[in-house]
Design a protein around this motif. Structure first.
Motif, PDB file in Angstrom:
ATOM      1  N   TYR A  12       6.434   6.774   5.407  1.00 56.72           N
ATOM      2  CA  TYR A  12       5.795   5.486   5.086  1.00 56.72           C
ATOM      3  C   TYR A  12       6.728   4.603   4.242  1.00 56.72           C
ATOM      4  N   SER A 161       0.206   6.216  -0.677  1.00 55.93           N
ATOM      5  CA  SER A 161       0.694   6.677   0.627  1.00 55.93           C
ATOM      6  C   SER A 161       0.515   8.180   0.799  1.00 55.93           C
ATOM      7  N   GLY A 265       0.414   7.662   6.554  1.00 58.34           N
ATOM      8  CA  GLY A 265       0.578   6.235   6.270  1.00 58.34           C
ATOM      9  C   GLY A 265       0.323   5.874   4.821  1.00 58.34           C
ATOM     10  N   PRO A 267      -0.843   1.892   2.374  1.00 59.73           N
ATOM     11  CA  PRO A 267      -1.442   0.552   2.456  1.00 59.73           C
ATOM     12  C   PRO A 267      -0.770  -0.295   3.542  1.00 59.73           C
ATOM     13  N   ASP A 268      -1.588  -1.053   4.305  1.00 57.94           N
ATOM     14  CA  ASP A 268      -0.985  -1.909   5.336  1.00 57.94           C
ATOM     15  C   ASP A 268      -0.461  -3.194   4.685  1.00 57.94           C
ATOM     16  N   GLN A 269       0.125  -4.038   5.533  1.00 56.14           N
ATOM     17  CA  GLN A 269       0.806  -5.225   5.015  1.00 56.14           C
ATOM     18  C   GLN A 269      -0.137  -6.115   4.200  1.00 56.14           C
ATOM     19  N   GLU A 270      -1.369  -6.257   4.725  1.00 54.73           N
ATOM     20  CA  GLU A 270      -2.355  -7.121   4.053  1.00 54.73           C
ATOM     21  C   GLU A 270      -2.726  -6.533   2.688  1.00 54.73           C
ATOM     22  N   GLU A 271      -2.942  -5.206   2.684  1.00 55.79           N
ATOM     23  CA  GLU A 271      -3.312  -4.542   1.423  1.00 55.79           C
ATOM     24  C   GLU A 271      -2.167  -4.649   0.410  1.00 55.79           C
ATOM     25  N   ARG A 272      -0.944  -4.515   0.922  1.00 56.56           N
ATOM     26  CA  ARG A 272       0.205  -4.619   0.011  1.00 56.56           C
ATOM     27  C   ARG A 272       0.316  -6.038  -0.550  1.00 56.56           C
TER      28      ARG A 272
END
Ligand SMILES: NC(=O)c1ccc[n+]([C@@H]2O[C@H](COP(=O)([O-])OP(=O)(O)OC[C@H]3O[C@@H](n4cnc5c(N)ncnc54)[C@H](OP(=O)(O)O)[C@@H]3O)[C@@H](O)[C@H]2O)c1
Length: 347
Positions: A12, A161, A265, A267-272
């Motif tokens: 990740y 992660s 995985g 956090p996704d891009q939005e969460e980041r």
């Protein structure tokens, strides 16, 4: 030759670092133990790929011969750092990693002389753990040179992660650690709690065995160090319970079970993009003098990619310090202010 390898680039955090590196126009070689995972990513980013296991000494050395240094992202590092740093010492290549494990920092510190002889820099902890907190620690020491006690705290808004959770789970039964009179000292899990004013938010922090218990001593020389984080109430209860269940958490059977439950995985891009990190620190001396400072910055994994690559870019420019190093010791307390979105406030 003016390049580096990201090993564990399909994990990740490794992938996030690889993607950010490609966006910045860097050309690292992407490596990992699985060709089927590394090659598609390297092809997508237009980068070279190498697949080899850390036990395959010949292939590891062959890959390192092509570059100036490695940015090691395959953790838990207590399981992966020895063969990598060993190869770096033999071949005279710098070693960076993103560990947060006290035992790994201490193991690297013991390699200081060997690293100096080899003319290389060994700098573990170039991610969120420990770059911002290490810079904050040195900043506090600069503000109060007579400091004998250092307290650091951090609070991150956002998910963690797979690898972070796997590393935490692996160490779950090990209890806590602080630095007392210069020595890393074992203490019970969740040894102390205290209210921490992060500025935007006020939270209850709990002591954890975070990397700075090791590194802040090398950066500042302050002999007494405690590090706090903020945990949800349920996790805090579990941590306190681990004082009694630690032996069970450490067994192979329970570890195998727990490790399998961890989702892949992070956090996704939005969460980041929504996440934030808050740090607070206090240094005090025997005369009762006290200084406090805060840092605020981007989400932890975004910060990890940015700090790791900031340091990688410095090494690429030939800006390194031979020996075992902490980020602030080599690059100074203001290194963190070079990371976009970071602010520092002195109270
Ligand atoms: N300091 C910080 O602030 C910070 C920030 C982020 C992460 N971390 C640490 O970085 C590590 C990775 O985290 P992550 O979330 O990216 O983990 P992840 O998604 O689980 O990825 C782990 C990576 O390491 C590789 N790997 C694991 N064991 C290996 C071994 N024995 N030999 C070769 N490769 C091995 C995996 O390869 P396969 O896919 O082939 O299994 C994968 O590429 C963790 O230890 C985490 O705690 C630290």
């Amino acid at each position: 030759m003016n390049n580096f390898i990201i090993y564990g680039a399909n994990g990740y955090t490794g992938e996030l670092i690889a993607r950010t590196a490609a966006e910045r126009g860097l050309k690292p070689i992407l490596a990992g133990r699985s060709q089927s995972k590394i090659e598609p990513l390297a092809n997508e980013l237009g980068l070279e790929a190498r697949a080899f296991s850390l036990e395959d000494k010949k292939s590891l050395e062959h890959a390192l011969e092509e570059v100036d240094f490695v940015l090691h992202c395959a953790g838990p590092f207590s399981l992966t750092s020895k063969p990598m740093v060993g190869a770096c010492l033999r071949l005279g290549k710098h070693y960076l990693d993103i560990t947060g494990e006290i035992a790994v920092f201490e193991q690297m510190a013991r390699l200081d002389e060997k690293a100096k002889e080899a003319g290389i820099m060994i700098m573990p902890g170039v991610g969120f753990d420990v770059v911002p907190s290490d810079c904050l620690a040195l900043h506090l020491k600069n503000r109060l040179p007579s400091a004998t006690n250092l307290t650091l705290a951090f609070y991150g808004l956002g998910k963690i992660s797979h690898g972070t959770q796997a590393t935490m789970t692996m160490n779950a039964g090990a209890g806590g650690a602080i630095r007392r009179n210069g020595e890393i000292t074992k203490v019970p899990a969740a040894y102390k709690t205290r209210e921490i004013d992060f500025g935007e938010v006020r939270k209850t922090g709990v002591t954890i065995p975070w990397g700075d218990v090791s590194t802040a001593f090398y950066s500042t020389g302050i002999p007494n160090i405690e590090v706090y984080t903020v945990l949800p109430e349920a996790n805090l209860k579990m941590l306190k319970l681990s004082r009694y269940t630690g032996w069970l958490l450490g067994t192979k059977f329970v570890q195998n079970y727990l490790q399998k439950q961890i989702p892949a995985g992070g956090p996704d891009q939005e969460e980041r993009a929504k996440g934030k990190t808050f740090l607070w620190g206090e240094a005090s001396d025997a005369q009762g003098n006290k200084v406090e400072s805060r840092l605020q910055g981007m989400e932890g994994y975004t910060m990890t990619a940015l700090t790791a690559l900031k340091i990688a870019e410095k090494v690429l420019d030939g800006n390194f310090c031979a020996g075992f190093q902490t980020p602030a010791k080599c690059y100074g307390a203001d290194l963190i202010l070079e990371i976009e979105g970071t602010t520092r406030t002195d109270l």
